[in-house]
Design a protein around this motif. Structure first.
Motif, PDB file in Angstrom:
ATOM      1  N   ARG A 172       0.819  -1.221   0.000  1.00 58.33           N
ATOM      2  CA  ARG A 172       0.000   0.000   0.000  1.00 58.33           C
ATOM      3  C   ARG A 172       0.849   1.266   0.000  1.00 58.33           C
ATOM      4  O   ARG A 172       0.368   2.340  -0.365  1.00 58.33           O
ATOM      5  CB  ARG A 172      -0.921   0.000   1.223  1.00 58.33           C
ATOM      6  CG  ARG A 172      -2.078  -0.975   1.128  1.00 58.33           C
ATOM      7  CD  ARG A 172      -2.792  -1.115   2.455  1.00 58.33           C
ATOM      8  NE  ARG A 172      -3.948  -2.005   2.366  1.00 58.33           N
ATOM      9  CZ  ARG A 172      -4.452  -2.686   3.383  1.00 58.33           C
ATOM     10  NH1 ARG A 172      -3.885  -2.575   4.588  1.00 58.33           N
ATOM     11  NH2 ARG A 172      -5.504  -3.458   3.224  1.00 58.33           N
ATOM     12  N   MET A 182      -2.521  -0.135  -7.024  1.00 55.72           N
ATOM     13  CA  MET A 182      -3.829  -0.351  -6.421  1.00 55.72           C
ATOM     14  C   MET A 182      -3.853  -1.730  -5.773  1.00 55.72           C
ATOM     15  O   MET A 182      -3.643  -2.739  -6.451  1.00 55.72           O
ATOM     16  CB  MET A 182      -4.949  -0.257  -7.462  1.00 55.72           C
ATOM     17  CG  MET A 182      -6.341  -0.452  -6.877  1.00 55.72           C
ATOM     18  SD  MET A 182      -7.601  -0.654  -8.148  1.00 55.72           S
ATOM     19  CE  MET A 182      -7.516   0.950  -8.926  1.00 55.72           C
ATOM     20  N   THR A 207     -11.121  -5.692   6.080  1.00 58.94           N
ATOM     21  CA  THR A 207     -10.832  -6.104   4.715  1.00 58.94           C
ATOM     22  C   THR A 207     -10.778  -7.628   4.686  1.00 58.94           C
ATOM     23  O   THR A 207     -10.606  -8.282   5.718  1.00 58.94           O
ATOM     24  CB  THR A 207      -9.480  -5.557   4.211  1.00 58.94           C
ATOM     25  OG1 THR A 207      -8.411  -6.328   4.795  1.00 58.94           O
ATOM     26  CG2 THR A 207      -9.293  -4.108   4.560  1.00 58.94           C
ATOM     27  N   ILE A 215      -6.115  -4.482  -3.725  1.00 61.09           N
ATOM     28  CA  ILE A 215      -7.508  -4.835  -3.449  1.00 61.09           C
ATOM     29  C   ILE A 215      -7.519  -6.148  -2.669  1.00 61.09           C
ATOM     30  O   ILE A 215      -7.010  -7.165  -3.141  1.00 61.09           O
ATOM     31  CB  ILE A 215      -8.334  -5.004  -4.742  1.00 61.09           C
ATOM     32  CG1 ILE A 215      -8.212  -3.770  -5.645  1.00 61.09           C
ATOM     33  CG2 ILE A 215      -9.791  -5.275  -4.401  1.00 61.09           C
ATOM     34  CD1 ILE A 215      -8.904  -3.930  -6.980  1.00 61.09           C
ATOM     35  N   SER A 255      -9.989  -1.532  -0.646  1.00 64.36           N
ATOM     36  CA  SER A 255      -8.880  -0.824  -1.298  1.00 64.36           C
ATOM     37  C   SER A 255      -8.739   0.594  -0.764  1.00 64.36           C
ATOM     38  O   SER A 255      -9.588   1.453  -1.017  1.00 64.36           O
ATOM     39  CB  SER A 255      -9.085  -0.769  -2.818  1.00 64.36           C
ATOM     40  OG  SER A 255      -8.066  -0.011  -3.441  1.00 64.36           O
ATOM     41  N   TRP A 256      -7.654   0.846  -0.049  1.00 63.79           N
ATOM     42  CA  TRP A 256      -7.369   2.203   0.411  1.00 63.79           C
ATOM     43  C   TRP A 256      -7.203   3.144  -0.781  1.00 63.79           C
ATOM     44  O   TRP A 256      -7.639   4.297  -0.742  1.00 63.79           O
ATOM     45  CB  TRP A 256      -6.086   2.220   1.243  1.00 63.79           C
ATOM     46  CG  TRP A 256      -6.133   1.485   2.534  1.00 63.79           C
ATOM     47  CD1 TRP A 256      -7.137   0.680   3.000  1.00 63.79           C
ATOM     48  CD2 TRP A 256      -5.118   1.492   3.542  1.00 63.79           C
ATOM     49  NE1 TRP A 256      -6.806   0.179   4.226  1.00 63.79           N
ATOM     50  CE2 TRP A 256      -5.577   0.657   4.589  1.00 63.79           C
ATOM     51  CE3 TRP A 256      -3.883   2.105   3.654  1.00 63.79           C
ATOM     52  CZ2 TRP A 256      -4.821   0.433   5.735  1.00 63.79           C
ATOM     53  CZ3 TRP A 256      -3.124   1.885   4.798  1.00 63.79           C
ATOM     54  CH2 TRP A 256      -3.590   1.062   5.833  1.00 63.79           C
ATOM     55  N   GLU A 257      -6.530   2.669  -1.799  1.00 63.40           N
ATOM     56  CA  GLU A 257      -6.202   3.538  -2.943  1.00 63.40           C
ATOM     57  C   GLU A 257      -7.470   4.013  -3.650  1.00 63.40           C
ATOM     58  O   GLU A 257      -7.584   5.188  -4.032  1.00 63.40           O
ATOM     59  CB  GLU A 257      -5.293   2.804  -3.924  1.00 63.40           C
ATOM     60  CG  GLU A 257      -3.929   2.444  -3.372  1.00 63.40           C
ATOM     61  CD  GLU A 257      -3.960   1.218  -2.457  1.00 63.40           C
ATOM     62  OE1 GLU A 257      -3.043   1.083  -1.616  1.00 63.40           O
ATOM     63  OE2 GLU A 257      -4.911   0.397  -2.574  1.00 63.40           O
ATOM     64  N   LEU A 258      -8.425   3.109  -3.843  1.00 63.59           N
ATOM     65  CA  LEU A 258      -9.677   3.504  -4.471  1.00 63.59           C
ATOM     66  C   LEU A 258     -10.458   4.466  -3.583  1.00 63.59           C
ATOM     67  O   LEU A 258     -11.079   5.418  -4.071  1.00 63.59           O
ATOM     68  CB  LEU A 258     -10.523   2.265  -4.777  1.00 63.59           C
ATOM     69  CG  LEU A 258     -10.071   1.426  -5.971  1.00 63.59           C
ATOM     70  CD1 LEU A 258     -10.844   0.116  -6.031  1.00 63.59           C
ATOM     71  CD2 LEU A 258     -10.251   2.207  -7.278  1.00 63.59           C
ATOM     72  N   PHE A 259     -10.434   4.226  -2.289  1.00 67.50           N
ATOM     73  CA  PHE A 259     -11.158   5.118  -1.379  1.00 67.50           C
ATOM     74  C   PHE A 259     -10.582   6.527  -1.420  1.00 67.50           C
ATOM     75  O   PHE A 259     -11.330   7.514  -1.398  1.00 67.50           O
ATOM     76  CB  PHE A 259     -11.121   4.570   0.052  1.00 67.50           C
ATOM     77  CG  PHE A 259     -11.873   5.419   1.025  1.00 67.50           C
ATOM     78  CD1 PHE A 259     -13.260   5.498   0.985  1.00 67.50           C
ATOM     79  CD2 PHE A 259     -11.199   6.160   1.992  1.00 67.50           C
ATOM     80  CE1 PHE A 259     -13.961   6.300   1.881  1.00 67.50           C
ATOM     81  CE2 PHE A 259     -11.887   6.958   2.887  1.00 67.50           C
ATOM     82  CZ  PHE A 259     -13.279   7.033   2.839  1.00 67.50           C
ATOM     83  N   GLU A 263     -15.607  -0.499  -6.227  1.00 61.01           N
ATOM     84  CA  GLU A 263     -14.889   0.523  -6.998  1.00 61.01           C
ATOM     85  C   GLU A 263     -14.685   1.813  -6.194  1.00 61.01           C
ATOM     86  O   GLU A 263     -13.860   2.645  -6.570  1.00 61.01           O
ATOM     87  CB  GLU A 263     -15.622   0.837  -8.298  1.00 61.01           C
ATOM     88  CG  GLU A 263     -16.952   1.533  -8.150  1.00 61.01           C
ATOM     89  CD  GLU A 263     -18.099   0.574  -7.832  1.00 61.01           C
ATOM     90  OE1 GLU A 263     -19.250   1.044  -7.707  1.00 61.01           O
ATOM     91  OE2 GLU A 263     -17.845  -0.649  -7.728  1.00 61.01           O
ATOM     92  N   GLY A 311     -13.676   1.688  -3.048  1.00 61.85           N
ATOM     93  CA  GLY A 311     -12.610   1.399  -2.097  1.00 61.85           C
ATOM     94  C   GLY A 311     -13.087   1.031  -0.718  1.00 61.85           C
ATOM     95  O   GLY A 311     -12.544   0.142  -0.072  1.00 61.85           O
TER      96      GLY A 311
END
Length: 670
Positions: free
Chosen positions: A487, A493, A562, A495, A590-594, A542, A544
């Motif tokens: 991360r 990304m 998660t 997931i 997903s932290w990145e999507l959030f 999608e 996150g």
């Protein structure tokens, strides 16, 4: 070849040498010696060997060039400028400066004509295996009699340092096994590394080593012998059954009276006085810098123009192919633009909670096989773990030396080379590569993961056996710090889906994603399929993080999880409700999507006023403070695991409904 042409060619080679020395000197940083030594190899490639088009660097049938010895980038920048790519002499004068196209190592996407980012030694070498696999696969799928749409080759220049790196051994072994005869690599055998003569740490017979790998090996005794270099390339082209290594004895800092064959020419400017001596040695005015004679520029621009005509001829062939094979043409033309076929998402399976628990790795395998027919560019495999990672495409054959159309790849126990090869495939328009191993072995893949993220290309990394839940294999195989480590990589990304249906959506998001690599992290153990109908909630993976299950009144606490731990939170929510404690359950795959969501959505999921938050994840607790805030808490791993059945480990380390309920109540009452 008449004498005038010979003179111009030699002048061109010397121009590249002087440009390299000038650029490094002006930047007061860089590596002048290697480009000075290998300038003749560059000339043979750009003037007489490679097919390329400076006006369209993405021409599908261009030869690929990899400067695995990325520190020698002034060689590449010089020839790109001379042949007419979109890099100017002013860019070269701005070498290694802020926002310059001419970065300290070649960077994909920063300057046209750079097919892959290189610099970490060995990576470019291994990327080439992916490029070569991709060419063979595209040719097997689309080439027809009279229509050789894809017959390009992969050229690379490698250094002593490249040859020493372990990833090179992995990649060379794989290339030899697969008989990738479309690879032609130059080994710059200059005997020098940063610390001094390579004999300090390296005295193996490289030629014999590569012969043992199954490569075709030639030796050129003098790196300035253009005739010998050209003949070696000719022989390599004729050898179609084995990858080729051309070992070339060169001299670092060639033309520098006081620094030729010295380590001081490797990674430091030559010095102003020495640069003047270099210029004098090659017949240039010592007082002038960045000089490119008109006849040299005209000569190489003419070579670039030849590439324009080559692509025009290929485009005519491509249009004829469209008439003869319209379905294949449509398929490839869609793929190379990055577009996805209509209806492919309709193939995503839906998992029924009534059918029992499903390991997300198993769910992933079902998803892959469900969508494979609709996505012919989806190809991949594992590092000898396909039965464990569930990554085999059951209806399709394996890619081998005898079957280039196969869509299943066997990388062997070579995680590092697998990652680098996936990057090479991902850089080939029309293909979506994936590669799998256990999450713990992502450690062996860190350099290619990072480079994929830098380049913003999209290999899909499948990491199974994602926690202590893998059980009896014990601490060596149980990942703890890997999730937060991944991360922390920009543009990657990550997931970690909560169940089988989130896994299907993870694949949807990964396939649609365009802006960097994706890591899908999956369980070994079977876990419940969450009954979404109980919550009347759509899976919003999608985004996150999303509210999976909310309380009837304002929540007293937010439970965040998660992967396999989300099921614990649902059970804990029900138990807390029995005690009149309201809890909200957030699935956060997903932290990145959030982090891409707007402030309003983030406030909806995590209202600032709701400060009691408990995050539960069977991995390191690092990073979760951002979401649980100062008044929150975490349940995670702060030690390594142990060898035992998964159920015992989850109980031992606190991943139980009882512990979640207890910690939630303690947090509320704090």
């Amino acid at each position: 070849m008449n004498a005038t042409t010979q003179d111009i060619e030699q002048l061109g080679i010397n121009t590249v040498r002087v440009l390299s020395a000038d650029a490094v000197q002006k930047a007061n940083s860089g590596h002048p010696g290697t480009p000075m030594g290998i300038a003749p190899i560059g000339h043979v490639l750009w003037a007489h060997t490679m097919n390329y088009n400076p006006k369209n660097p993405e021409w599908p049938n261009r030869d690929r060039f990899i400067l695995s010895a990325g520190h020698a980038c002034m060689l590449q920048y010089s020839y790109l400028y001379l042949t007419g790519y979109d890099i100017s002499l002013d860019d070269i004068k701005n070498f290694r400066q802020l926002h310059s196209k001419a970065a300290g190592h070649p960077e994909y996407g920063l300057v046209d004509g750079v097919d892959v980012t290189t610099g970490p030694l060995g990576q470019g070498f291994a990327n080439g295996v992916g490029f070569a696999i991709a060419q063979k696969h595209l040719a097997a799928r689309y080439n027809k009699a009279g229509f050789n749409l894809f017959d390009y080759k992969i050229y690379a220049i490698c250094s002593d340092g490249d040859i020493m790196e372990g990833v090179t051994a992995e990649a060379a072994s794989l290339a030899g096994h697969l008989r990738l005869g479309n690879m032609i690599y130059f080994y710059d055998d200059n005997h020098i590394s940063i610390e001094g003569d390579t004999s300090l740490a390296f005295d193996e017979d490289v030629a014999k080593r590569f012969e043992a790998y199954g490569w075709h090996v030639q030796t050129v005794a003098d790196g300035n012998d253009l005739k010998a270099l050209t003949e070696a390339v000719k022989n390599a082209k004729e050898e179609t059954e084995r990858p080729s290594l051309i070992k070339v004895r060169t001299h670092i800092g060639f033309g520098s009276p006081n620094k030729v064959d010295k380590a001081s020419a490797h990674g430091s400017p030559l010095g102003a006085d020495e640069v003047k001596l270099v210029k004098k040695n090659f017949g240039f005015d010592p007082e002038q810098s960045f000089v490119v004679p008109d006849e040299v520029l005209n000569y190489y621009r003419g070579k670039g123009d030849e590439g324009v005509r080559l692509e025009q001829k290929w485009n005519e062939l491509y249009q004829s192919y469209k008439e003869k094979y319209p379905e294949l043409w449509t398929e490839y033309d869609l793929e190379r633009t990055g577009k996805l076929p209509d209806g492919w998402k309709d193939k995503l399976p839906v998992f029924d909670p009534a059918e029992g628990k499903v390991a997300t790795r198993k769910a992933s395998g079902k998803v892959l096989n469900a969508i494979a027919d609709s996505l012919p560019g989806l190809i991949g495999g594992s590092a000898d773990l396909a039965p464990s990672t569930d990554t085999n495409l059951d209806k399709y054959t394996s890619f081998t030396k005898d079957d280039r159309s196969g869509r299943n790849f066997h990388f062997g126990i070579r995680e590092h080379a697998m990652g680098a090869a996936l990057n090479g495939i991902a850089l080939t328009k029309g293909l979506i590569p994936y590669g799998a191993t256990f999450l713990i072995f992502s450690e062996y893949m860190r350099p290619p993961i990072r480079l994929a993220a830098i380049m913003k290309v999209r290999p899909i990394f499948i990491y199974t056996h994602d926690s202590i839940g893998l059980g009896e294999d014990g601490t060596t195989h149980q990942p703890v710090e890997q999730l937060i480590s991944l991360r922390s990589i920009p543009n990657l990304m990550v997931i970690r889906p909560a169940d089988a249906n989130e896994t299907a959506q993870a694949w949807r998001v990964a396939i649609e994603h365009k802006d960097g690599p994706v890591a899908i992290v999956l369980t070994r153990q079977s876990i419940p399929v969450i009954d979404q109908s109980k919550f009347a909630k759509a899976i919003e993976l999608e985004k996150g993080a999303y509210i999976l299950s909310d309380s009837e009144k304002e929540p007293d606490i937010i439970l965040i999880g998660t992967g396999s731990e989300v099921a614990l939170l649902i059970d804990a929510q029900a138990r807390l409700k029995e005690e009149s404690i309201a809890a909200r359950v957030i699935s956060m795959p997903s932290w990145e999507l959030f982090e891409k969501q707007d402030a309003a959505y983030k406030e909806k999921v995590f209202p600032k006023a709701m400060k009691k938050r408990l995050a539960v994840e069977a991995g390191s607790v690092l990073g979760w403070h951002k979401y649980v805030t100062d008044e929150g808490d975490t349940i995670g791993m702060t030690t390594f695991g142990e060898s035992a059945p998964a159920e015992d480990l989850y109980k031992e380390f606190g991943f139980t409904t009882d512990n979640v309920v207890s910690r939630a109540k303690a947090l509320i009452n704090r």
